[in-house]
Design an enzyme around this catalytic site. Sequence first.
Site, mmCIF file in Angstrom:
data_model
loop_
_atom_site.group_PDB
_atom_site.id
_atom_site.type_symbol
_atom_site.label_atom_id
_atom_site.label_comp_id
_atom_site.label_asym_id
_atom_site.label_seq_id
_atom_site.Cartn_x
_atom_site.Cartn_y
_atom_site.Cartn_z
ATOM 1 C CE1 TYR A 161 -1.769 -4.264 11.709
ATOM 2 C CE2 TYR A 161 -4.125 -4.641 11.958
ATOM 3 C CZ TYR A 161 -3.060 -4.100 11.256
ATOM 4 O OH TYR A 161 -3.292 -3.379 10.111
ATOM 5 C CG ASP A 202 10.451 -0.625 3.441
ATOM 6 O OD1 ASP A 202 10.822 -1.648 4.044
ATOM 7 O OD2 ASP A 202 9.321 -0.533 2.928
ATOM 8 C CG LEU A 260 -8.574 -8.302 3.569
ATOM 9 C CD1 LEU A 260 -7.448 -8.744 4.501
ATOM 10 C CD2 LEU A 260 -9.522 -9.459 3.270
ATOM 11 C CB ILE A 272 -0.938 0.002 1.235
ATOM 12 C CG1 ILE A 272 -1.831 -1.251 1.253
ATOM 13 C CG2 ILE A 272 -1.809 1.247 1.236
ATOM 14 C CD1 ILE A 272 -2.607 -1.440 2.552
ATOM 15 N N PRO A 284 -7.544 1.528 6.647
ATOM 16 C CG PRO A 284 -5.601 1.217 5.399
ATOM 17 C CD PRO A 284 -6.085 1.555 6.779
ATOM 18 C CG ASN A 320 2.226 2.321 4.551
ATOM 19 O OD1 ASN A 320 1.075 1.907 4.444
ATOM 20 N ND2 ASN A 320 3.261 1.632 4.050
ATOM 21 C CG ASP A 328 14.023 -1.087 12.594
ATOM 22 O OD1 ASP A 328 12.865 -0.660 12.838
ATOM 23 O OD2 ASP A 328 14.465 -2.147 13.057
HETATM 24 N N1 NAD Z 1 -3.034 -5.060 3.721
HETATM 25 C C1 NAD Z 1 -4.089 -4.891 4.518
HETATM 26 O O1 NAD Z 1 -5.096 -5.624 4.449
HETATM 27 C C2 NAD Z 1 -4.114 -3.763 5.525
HETATM 28 C C3 NAD Z 1 -5.334 -3.430 6.141
HETATM 29 C C4 NAD Z 1 -5.377 -2.387 7.075
HETATM 30 C C5 NAD Z 1 -4.211 -1.698 7.380
HETATM 31 N N2 NAD Z 1 -3.052 -2.039 6.766
HETATM 32 C C6 NAD Z 1 -1.854 -1.296 7.146
HETATM 33 O O2 NAD Z 1 -1.264 -0.730 5.995
HETATM 34 C C7 NAD Z 1 0.146 -0.680 6.143
HETATM 35 C C8 NAD Z 1 0.815 -1.357 4.952
HETATM 36 O O3 NAD Z 1 0.349 -2.682 4.813
HETATM 37 P P1 NAD Z 1 0.763 -3.591 3.545
HETATM 38 O O4 NAD Z 1 -0.245 -4.672 3.419
HETATM 39 O O5 NAD Z 1 1.064 -2.723 2.388
HETATM 40 O O6 NAD Z 1 2.111 -4.252 4.103
HETATM 41 P P2 NAD Z 1 3.454 -4.658 3.321
HETATM 42 O O7 NAD Z 1 4.078 -5.739 4.127
HETATM 43 O O8 NAD Z 1 3.194 -4.885 1.881
HETATM 44 O O9 NAD Z 1 4.320 -3.333 3.444
HETATM 45 C C9 NAD Z 1 4.813 -2.904 4.689
HETATM 46 C C10 NAD Z 1 6.189 -2.307 4.474
HETATM 47 O O10 NAD Z 1 6.689 -1.907 5.757
HETATM 48 C C11 NAD Z 1 8.066 -2.256 5.812
HETATM 49 N N3 NAD Z 1 8.492 -2.390 7.203
HETATM 50 C C12 NAD Z 1 8.213 -3.397 8.065
HETATM 51 N N4 NAD Z 1 8.840 -3.173 9.235
HETATM 52 C C13 NAD Z 1 9.525 -2.005 9.121
HETATM 53 C C14 NAD Z 1 10.357 -1.255 9.982
HETATM 54 N N5 NAD Z 1 10.645 -1.691 11.231
HETATM 55 N N6 NAD Z 1 10.902 -0.092 9.535
HETATM 56 C C15 NAD Z 1 10.635 0.344 8.275
HETATM 57 N N7 NAD Z 1 9.849 -0.337 7.402
HETATM 58 C C16 NAD Z 1 9.301 -1.499 7.825
HETATM 59 C C17 NAD Z 1 8.155 -3.563 5.040
HETATM 60 O O11 NAD Z 1 9.487 -3.842 4.608
HETATM 61 C C18 NAD Z 1 7.203 -3.306 3.883
HETATM 62 O O12 NAD Z 1 7.851 -2.731 2.760
HETATM 63 C C19 NAD Z 1 0.453 -1.324 7.501
HETATM 64 O O13 NAD Z 1 0.564 -0.318 8.482
HETATM 65 C C20 NAD Z 1 -0.776 -2.163 7.759
HETATM 66 O O14 NAD Z 1 -1.006 -2.377 9.130
HETATM 67 C C21 NAD Z 1 -2.962 -3.048 5.855
#
Ligand code: NAD
Length: 243
Positions: free
Chosen positions: A150, A34, A182, A15, A180, A85, A58
């Site tokens: 979470y 990232d 799912l 996202i 967001p 994010n 990080d």
């Molecule tokens: N996918 C879903 O269904 C969903 C739903 C609601 C909320 N979200 C939220 O949206 C956000 C993105 O989700 P996504 O599905 O794109 O996840 P994703 O795993 O595709 O992307 C997350 C990114 O965060 C990076 N990351 C993880 N730990 C890190 C750290 N310590 N420091 C820096 N970067 C770090 C990862 O390397 C990755 O590139 C998250 O906060 C998640 O909780 C996702």
Amino acid sequence: MSKGTAVITGAANGIGQAYAQRLAADGFDIAVADVVDASTTRGLIEATGRRFFSALVDVTSPESTLQFAADVAANLPPVVALVNNAGIYPWKSFADTDYALWRKVLGVNLDGAFLMSKAFIPGMKERKLGRIVNVASSTLWLNVPDMSAYIASKGGVIGLTRALASEFGASGITANVIAPGLTNTKSMRSTNEEIFEFLPKLQAIPRTLEPTDLVGVVSFLCSPDSAFVTGQTVVADGGQARL
Ligand SMILES: NC(=O)c1ccc[n+]([C@@H]2O[C@H](COP(=O)([O-])OP(=O)(O)OC[C@H]3O[C@@H](n4cnc5c(N)ncnc54)[C@H](O)[C@@H]3O)[C@@H](O)[C@H]2O)c1
């Protein structure tokens, strides 16, 4: 003309990458923090003609987040927007959530937003302009088992956002949340594939949510049009959760 820089954490994938693409299309230069290489995102952003900077950061590290803010300042125009994010979402029962996992999830999802805010708010305050968008989740309002760390972390994100909104409203800085539903990302599919079969059917808009469905909300919350909107949470989940 650049609108300034938008910083997005966790935008090497998923996202966050879609947020980066939209904010670049809106005219922002893009900085990505990232833990993994963001070269795919770099290619997408540079193809739009906007500038790009990324570093392996990080978000749980106070030193790395401060260093990142200095590096962004040295490489790109002033930061206008910060989108926190980066997040992790291990699907674990309460019994299987030990203290180390609890701390890890709270660390990335909540401490990360705190530390990035610490790193970037001083510059925003000085310039009297800032847009902070934190990322929660519609799970907060739904019956979702096996996500205690979470959901707690995302509740904390909303609390932090409201507090920042109160403290920095007079400094030209807004702070809001996108929550967001799912969303179709590789990470979420590998975490829980089965849920995609039934959950979208419970939404008012009964189809799978794509990252591109979320970007308009973030675009608005980073824009001058949202100057009088702060401390708010926008749920973008196809109309399942209702605030
Ligand atoms: N996918 C879903 O269904 C969903 C739903 C609601 C909320 N979200 C939220 O949206 C956000 C993105 O989700 P996504 O599905 O794109 O996840 P994703 O795993 O595709 O992307 C997350 C990114 O965060 C990076 N990351 C993880 N730990 C890190 C750290 N310590 N420091 C820096 N970067 C770090 C990862 O390397 C990755 O590139 C998250 O906060 C998640 O909780 C996702």
